[in-house]
Design a protein around this motif. Structure first.
Motif, short mmCIF file in Angstrom:
data_model
loop_
_atom_site.label_atom_id
_atom_site.label_comp_id
_atom_site.label_asym_id
_atom_site.label_seq_id
_atom_site.Cartn_x
_atom_site.Cartn_y
_atom_site.Cartn_z
N ARG A 1 -12.44 6.99 4.41
CA ARG A 1 -13.13 5.96 5.19
C ARG A 1 -13.90 5.03 4.26
NH1 ARG A 1 -13.52 5.53 10.54
NH2 ARG A 1 -13.00 3.44 9.89
N THR A 2 -13.98 3.77 4.68
CA THR A 2 -14.70 2.75 3.93
C THR A 2 -15.94 2.32 4.68
OG1 THR A 2 -12.60 1.94 3.06
CG2 THR A 2 -14.49 0.47 2.87
N TYR B 1 0.81 -1.22 0.00
CA TYR B 1 0.00 0.00 0.00
C TYR B 1 0.84 1.27 0.00
CZ TYR B 1 -3.84 -3.06 1.55
OH TYR B 1 -4.79 -4.03 1.65
N PRO C 1 -7.94 6.32 11.41
CA PRO C 1 -8.44 4.96 11.62
C PRO C 1 -7.93 4.02 10.53
CG PRO C 1 -10.27 6.55 11.41
CD PRO C 1 -9.02 7.27 11.07
N ALA C 2 -7.61 2.79 10.90
CA ALA C 2 -7.09 1.82 9.94
C ALA C 2 -8.06 1.67 8.77
CB ALA C 2 -6.88 0.47 10.63
N ASP C 3 -7.54 1.78 7.56
CA ASP C 3 -8.41 1.63 6.39
C ASP C 3 -7.55 1.31 5.17
OD1 ASP C 3 -10.79 1.61 4.93
OD2 ASP C 3 -11.56 3.39 5.94
N VAL C 4 -8.15 0.68 4.19
CA VAL C 4 -7.44 0.29 2.98
C VAL C 4 -8.34 0.46 1.75
CG1 VAL C 4 -5.89 -1.39 4.09
CG2 VAL C 4 -8.13 -2.14 3.28
N SER D 1 -3.25 2.82 2.02
CA SER D 1 -3.66 2.48 3.38
C SER D 1 -3.55 3.70 4.27
CB SER D 1 -2.81 1.34 3.95
OG SER D 1 -1.49 1.78 4.18
N ALA E 1 -3.31 4.75 8.46
CA ALA E 1 -2.97 4.12 9.74
C ALA E 1 -4.07 4.28 10.78
CB ALA E 1 -1.66 4.71 10.28
#
Lengths: 299, 299
Positions: free
Chosen positions: B162-163, B80, B116-119, B112, B114
């Motif tokens: 955000r996803t 990523y 909030p964690a998201d990809v 990606s 860090a």
């Protein structure tokens, strides 16, 4: 020895029967996987007989049933009793003429609420079972499950209730969604569960993004499957508690469920300062069917 | 005539390729169902050759790919790129040595975040395509889909994103849950959709009970499947809008998606006073791959 009467809990996936030879406790407890969901209309009587026929005498035996067996796609439809109102007893049951003259089948109706539209089938009998032992209860019953119910009880009546799809959403998301990749095994993480409940109570709108974060945390930070599963459960139960707040806030709450799931609801409620009484769902079902049997004798 | 270069969008369920013989527009557009999700590690090169080999000359042909083909379970992992940062171009692509010497394969990485964690994988290329035509855009891109993305864009960079699992939840609930019984056909009801969006924006915590109400309204009041499906979509998109409010409130918003889904998001946003620009997702993917091809020539 033949049965005096038979109590039956007939849900979507299971059929269970308790054989009563005397008054108070069942002599036998039987079950099969002939749930309502797997049966055609003509399949109900054979499925029941397969389970209970060794216990039938020559005279007609009362068989009192609750659950999805009374739905439109069930054996016969037992039209809903109305909320507000008392949970149905044998007077409100649908009577069924079976092919086998040894059967005298009564199917207890579910309950429906007009606004907001809501329905239950099976839980009303657990509520009746609880009320048989606590006739003066004024408070809230929570019945966790595939479709969790919250019911406000007063003066022996169900005043209002709401259903939440929490259990079904947990099953779908943990087994059928992209999140399944991070949910192997069946471990648990209490801290992750509690934090997720708190997150949803304070920011319920975040559900959609908090769900995907479970996937991203797994990919980027190696989130364990135990923590991911507990957090998923906490998000969904937390969302339910956020919406059910008018039910539990400042109320006496009793939880009717199976041990594991009910204890998670109890933990989530404890985090909000609510100490809930805990009761076994099967015991309440049986108590409700026994209560219906008593009213049958009075008809 | 053989290809000068080939653009490839390789997702979980589909493989699509555009054959470029000159500079600007593809001479051929090809697709197959050999998505990343159905392929073993050794299956990628044969699947690609099956689609594009008639267009390969003797010299190595650049093949620029985006999407899940670069995931850990893909052909090779393209690590990523980090957010905040520019969407990746050919300089950040993973280069792959294929068995067939006619292939010069580059796989664009996802992005990606860090915390909030998201990809994302694939959407970064659509974002790059949008930025190629709108280099000075300062605002928000919304990319509806199975896993919808909201990205804040400024100075050519993805500042944050955000996803949301909105599309996947719609598919699970409409096809695999108890709600499927009331969702036959593929009709629609605009008013039911809008009302559900409004309900979630004002009371997002009600999702769990509002979902089951679709079932109860069907049983008790004959709610039509058109209204039920539109209301389910509105509840889930409304929940997403409630959480994404910091993204769209007072911002320039562009929607990148397919016609039907993007128009539903546009209608939901319009209800909140936001007029979104609408762009076709495939066109943005292709523009992003073309932009990556330009940087490849500069390497």
């Amino acid at each position: 020895m033949s049965a005096e009467w038979i109590a039956v809990d007939w849900g979507t996936t299971h059929l269970r029967a308790w054989i009563f030879e005397g008054e108070n406790t069942p002599a036998h407890s039987l079950s099969s996987t002939d749930g309502m969901g797997s049966l055609d209309h003509d399949g109900f009587e054979p499925a029941l007989l397969k389970l209970i026929s060794p216990h039938l005498g020559d005279a007609p035996t009362p068989v009192i049933c609750c659950g999805m067996v009374g739905a439109r796609q069930g054996w016969i439809e037992a039209p809903y009793a109305k909320v507000p109102g008392s949970p149905p007893n044998a007077r409100g049951a649908a009577r069924l003429v079976a092919q086998d003259p040894r059967l005298d089948v009564r199917i207890l109706p579910g309950m429906s609420q007009a606004k907001p539209a809501d329905v239950m089938r099976g839980e009303e009998t657990q509520i009746a079972g609880y009320l048989a032992a606590h006739p003066n209860f004024d408070g809230v019953l929570c019945l966790p499950g595939t479709h969790s119910k919250w019911a406000h009880i007063s003066a022996g009546e169900v005043v209002s209730f709401r259903t939440f799809m929490t259990g079904e959403m947990f099953a779908l998301l943990s087994k059928n969604s992209v999140l399944r990749h991070g949910m192997a095994g069946d471990g648990w993480d209490d801290a992750a569960f509690s934090a997720a409940v708190d997150d949803m109570i304070s920011r319920p709108q975040s559900l959609g993004s908090d769900l995907f974060s479970l996937r991203a945390e797994g990919l980027l930070n190696g989130l364990s499957s135990d923590s991911a599963r507990a957090r998923l459960s906490g998000l969904l139960i937390g969302l339910e508690l956020a919406a059910a707040r008018p039910y539990w806030l400042g109320q006496a709450v009793a939880l009717i469920g199976n041990d594991t799931l009910a204890s998670r609801y109890a933990a989530a409620l404890a985090g909000q300062g609510v100490v809930a009484q805990m009761l076994d769902a099967d015991a309440m079902t049986l108590a409700g069917l026994c209560s219906a049997h008593k009213t049958l004798k009075e008809i």
